[in-house]
Design a protein around this motif. Structure first.
Motif, PDB file in Angstrom:
ATOM      1  N   VAL B  23       0.817  -1.222   0.000  1.00 39.99           N
ATOM      2  CA  VAL B  23       0.000   0.000   0.000  1.00 39.99           C
ATOM      3  C   VAL B  23       0.851   1.273   0.000  1.00 39.99           C
ATOM      4  O   VAL B  23       0.332   2.367   0.174  1.00 39.99           O
ATOM      5  CB  VAL B  23      -0.982   0.036   1.200  1.00 39.99           C
ATOM      6  CG1 VAL B  23      -2.146  -0.908   0.969  1.00 39.99           C
ATOM      7  CG2 VAL B  23      -0.283  -0.306   2.514  1.00 39.99           C
ATOM      8  N   ARG B  24       2.151   1.126  -0.251  1.00 40.88           N
ATOM      9  CA  ARG B  24       3.015   2.304  -0.176  1.00 40.88           C
ATOM     10  C   ARG B  24       2.723   3.279  -1.317  1.00 40.88           C
ATOM     11  O   ARG B  24       2.972   4.475  -1.203  1.00 40.88           O
ATOM     12  CB  ARG B  24       4.493   1.894  -0.182  1.00 40.88           C
ATOM     13  CG  ARG B  24       5.310   2.741   0.788  1.00 40.88           C
ATOM     14  CD  ARG B  24       6.792   2.426   0.726  1.00 40.88           C
ATOM     15  NE  ARG B  24       7.057   1.034   0.965  1.00 40.88           N
ATOM     16  CZ  ARG B  24       8.148   0.404   0.550  1.00 40.88           C
ATOM     17  NH1 ARG B  24       9.091   1.067  -0.110  1.00 40.88           N
ATOM     18  NH2 ARG B  24       8.330  -0.870   0.796  1.00 40.88           N
ATOM     19  N   HIS B  25       2.186   2.766  -2.428  1.00 37.80           N
ATOM     20  CA  HIS B  25       1.848   3.653  -3.544  1.00 37.80           C
ATOM     21  C   HIS B  25       0.693   4.585  -3.188  1.00 37.80           C
ATOM     22  O   HIS B  25       0.427   5.536  -3.917  1.00 37.80           O
ATOM     23  CB  HIS B  25       1.503   2.832  -4.789  1.00 37.80           C
ATOM     24  CG  HIS B  25       0.317   1.933  -4.614  1.00 37.80           C
ATOM     25  ND1 HIS B  25       0.353   0.813  -3.814  1.00 37.80           N
ATOM     26  CD2 HIS B  25      -0.934   1.990  -5.117  1.00 37.80           C
ATOM     27  CE1 HIS B  25      -0.836   0.216  -3.841  1.00 37.80           C
ATOM     28  NE2 HIS B  25      -1.632   0.911  -4.624  1.00 37.80           N
ATOM     29  N   LEU B  26       0.000   4.322  -2.079  1.00 37.11           N
ATOM     30  CA  LEU B  26      -1.086   5.201  -1.642  1.00 37.11           C
ATOM     31  C   LEU B  26      -0.601   6.215  -0.610  1.00 37.11           C
ATOM     32  O   LEU B  26      -1.392   6.954  -0.038  1.00 37.11           O
ATOM     33  CB  LEU B  26      -2.216   4.360  -1.034  1.00 37.11           C
ATOM     34  CG  LEU B  26      -2.776   3.259  -1.934  1.00 37.11           C
ATOM     35  CD1 LEU B  26      -3.815   2.433  -1.186  1.00 37.11           C
ATOM     36  CD2 LEU B  26      -3.384   3.853  -3.198  1.00 37.11           C
ATOM     37  N   GLY B  27       0.709   6.217  -0.350  1.00 36.15           N
ATOM     38  CA  GLY B  27       1.259   7.147   0.629  1.00 36.15           C
ATOM     39  C   GLY B  27       1.336   6.552   2.023  1.00 36.15           C
ATOM     40  O   GLY B  27       1.623   7.268   2.977  1.00 36.15           O
ATOM     41  N   VAL B  28       1.057   5.257   2.152  1.00 32.37           N
ATOM     42  CA  VAL B  28       1.075   4.605   3.457  1.00 32.37           C
ATOM     43  C   VAL B  28       2.487   4.104   3.758  1.00 32.37           C
ATOM     44  O   VAL B  28       3.085   3.385   2.954  1.00 32.37           O
ATOM     45  CB  VAL B  28       0.084   3.418   3.491  1.00 32.37           C
ATOM     46  CG1 VAL B  28       0.133   2.721   4.850  1.00 32.37           C
ATOM     47  CG2 VAL B  28      -1.325   3.893   3.171  1.00 32.37           C
ATOM     48  N   GLU B 136      -0.048   8.062  11.140  1.00 35.68           N
ATOM     49  CA  GLU B 136      -1.085   7.740  10.157  1.00 35.68           C
ATOM     50  C   GLU B 136      -2.358   7.190  10.792  1.00 35.68           C
ATOM     51  O   GLU B 136      -3.303   6.861  10.086  1.00 35.68           O
ATOM     52  CB  GLU B 136      -0.538   6.729   9.155  1.00 35.68           C
ATOM     53  CG  GLU B 136       0.610   7.281   8.332  1.00 35.68           C
ATOM     54  CD  GLU B 136       1.149   6.284   7.320  1.00 35.68           C
ATOM     55  OE1 GLU B 136       0.822   5.080   7.425  1.00 35.68           O
ATOM     56  OE2 GLU B 136       1.891   6.719   6.432  1.00 35.68           O
ATOM     57  N   THR B 259       6.866   8.277   2.114  1.00 34.90           N
ATOM     58  CA  THR B 259       6.994   7.330   0.998  1.00 34.90           C
ATOM     59  C   THR B 259       7.768   7.893  -0.187  1.00 34.90           C
ATOM     60  O   THR B 259       8.393   7.149  -0.919  1.00 34.90           O
ATOM     61  CB  THR B 259       5.602   6.890   0.514  1.00 34.90           C
ATOM     62  OG1 THR B 259       4.849   8.071   0.184  1.00 34.90           O
ATOM     63  CG2 THR B 259       4.864   6.116   1.593  1.00 34.90           C
TER      64      THR B 259
END
Lengths: 243, 308
Positions: B23-28, B136, B259
């Protein structure tokens, strides 16, 4: 697209560099590369992080060594064709523009030499491309902003920016998905939730999406579930000499 | 269900696992145990999967009261842990009886302890992981990422704790007495953009771990590194990335890093080196040492193989 480069950036990560500069025209290529890399790596992919001009590939070293990972990238990029435009989603985001929730409306109007209404009209006048997600879950960097609205970041970031705050920095615009610190100029607030653990795909915005803002009244904002609590802190506005 | 009651949360005790992936592509952010090696050994002592959920205790201050008897494992720093006021050294399994208290005071050596539970701590995953990221509001006991606090009740999945296991010698992430802390770094593409002197100094002078250190990143102080290349567009940041802002003092980005970011980087520490750095108190002297990707990978796979 220039010749892509594949750069080693860590024990288990590569950067695939497709472009040198930020440009809306990159997006169809970036989306195509994202899809092709996901497909080529399959289960060996741990994370893929696209940004404006690059994609970070974090791969599973229990399945691939560096050489095999590079080979998969090359394979993915071979014969890459840009995604067709209009493939991303389109969003219309309602915004209550008001100094109580968007204190920098004043500052930006002054810089523009116009009224707050002029700022709002210009901010709502075009579709923005989502270039990248980052900074916080669901935080989308969008552009390009009208040149006349481009404004430097605040000299001192706010400790607390409310969820839904619509923001401007340089030639980009964004919406804060959750309460967080932030140094962008705040001009309004949306009642729309941008990130949710129960939402399909979690984030409303994805790279390649198009976003248009639409001004709504305070009443409509509250009706749609918005929280009208004013932004307590004033932004620490830099003088022109400092920016 | 009876469990361990938190009587005192201390500055920062967090539920952690191996991290939040996909989920890192969502900024997580990635999250997960900063010293994942110590978490791995704690779980190994109980026969768990290496990155099963446990508690990461940073600098001590935590007190747990047992409502029921249970066998746990503790690894990592020496935070002055006691079991009913009897000293409890890390690096072992132990049984806490109903009515006993496990308390952590303050760091003597290292910074972080890991407490493992039979079958792993019981918490509902959020976005695929129980890793607590306070910033977060994700993960942890309540799903909102907050640190352990007075009144929380820790329960575990259960199952067998397997047979008694003893930690092999010299497997920890803490340096031995007088041992130099060397951190392996994979050189990145921008390393060529630093001045020759800076590249030399990066690997040939000691760096001090600064006070400004947390789960996002650890600042190192030493000679000023000069980047001569052009300004960068923000790009994805791997674990351990050594970024160099304009002041020339590097920041090693750890589990809770942003990220994407736009500072030039020397390269990235290996995950093993990140685990060692996560145990370094402010003021510790560390040395960067270059490593080839293949070598780094082999060392990493050897570590994973220890846990079967």
């Amino acid at each position: 697209m220039s010749d892509p480069s594949i750069e080693t950036v860590g024990m288990d990560s590569l950067i695939v560099r497709l472009f040198d500069n930020i440009d809306e025209e990159n997006m169809p290529w970036m989306l195509a590369a994202d899809r092709a890399l996901r497909e080529a790596f399959g289960e060996a992919l741990i994370d893929l992080v696209p940004s404006y001009t690059t994609l970070l590939v974090h791969y599973d070293i229990q399945r691939l060594d560096l050489q095999a990972a590079r080979a998969r990238v090359s394979e993915a990029l071979k014969g890459l064709t840009p995604a067709t435009s209009g493939e991303g989603q389109r969003h219309v985001i309602p915004v209550w523009y008001d100094v109580s929730v968007g204190p920098e409306l004043e500052r930006i109007a002054e810089r523009l030499g116009g009224s707050q209404e002029d700022v709002i009209a210009r901010h709502c006048a075009r579709d923005y491309s989502v270039f990248a997600l980052g900074f916080a879950p669901g935080y989308a960097f969008m552009g390009r902003l009208d040149d006349e609205l481009a404004t430097p970041r605040l000299k001192t970031p706010r400790q607390k920016v409310a969820a839904g705050s619509v923001a401007i920095a340089e030639r980009q615009t964004a919406v804060y998905p959750t309460l967080s610190p932030g140094g962008w100029n705040i001009v309004g607030r949306t009642p729309v939730a941008l990130f949710g653990r129960d939402r399909e795909g979690y984030s409303l915005f994805r790279p390649g999406d198009k976003v248009r803002f639409e001004a709504i009244s305070r009443e409509a904002f509250i009706e749609q579930g918005g929280d009208p609590t004013p932004l307590a802190e004033r932004g620490d506005i830099p003088t022109e000499a400092q920016t | 269900m009876k469990g361990l009651i938190v009587e005192r949360g201390g500055p920062l005790a967090l539920i952690q696992d191996g991290g939040r992936f996909g989920v890192r592509h969502l900024g997580v952010t990635q999250g997960g145990a900063a010293d994942w090696v110590s978490l791995g050994w704690a779980n190994w002592l109980l026969g768990n999967a290496p990155q099963a959920p446990g508690v990461e205790i940073t600098v001590g201050g935590l007190t747990l009261y047992a409502e029921t008897s249970v066998t746990l494992a503790l690894t990592g720093a020496d935070l002055g842990a006691t079991l009913d006021d009897e000293p409890l050294a890390p690096g072992r399994r132990f049984t806490i009886a109903a009515g006993q208290r496990l308390a952590f005071e303050s760091p003597r050596t290292g910074l972080r302890d890991y407490l493992a539970f039979p079958g792993g701590l019981d918490a509902a995953p959020v976005l695929g992981s129980v890793a607590s990221t306070v910033r977060e509001s994700l993960g942890g006991l309540d799903g909102q990422g907050r640190a352990l606090t007075e009144g929380d009740c820790l329960t575990w999945v259960g199952g067998t704790s397997g047979s008694e296991r003893t930690l092999p010698s010299r497997v920890g992430t803490l340096p031995g007495d007088g041992e130099r802390v060397t951190l392996a770094l994979v050189g990145g593409a921008q390393i060529a953009g630093f001045s020759g002197t800076s590249v030399f100094e990066a690997f040939n002078t000691p760096w001090q771990v600064d006070q400004r250190a947390d789960r996002m990143g650890v600042r190192l102080t030493g000679p000023e590194l000069r980047y001569l290349g052009e300004g960068m567009v923000s790009e994805g940041i791997p674990l351990g990335a050594v970024q160099v802002p304009a002041d020339g003092q590097p920041i090693v980005l750890l589990n809770d890093r942003q990220t994407i970011g736009g500072y030039p980087r020397l390269g990235a520490l290996t995950p093993l080196a990140c685990a060692r750095l996560a145990q370094c108190q402010p003021g510790t002297e560390v040395w960067l040492t270059p490593v080839a990707v293949g070598q780094a990978r082999e060392a990493h796979l050897r570590q994973l193989a220890c846990w079967g």
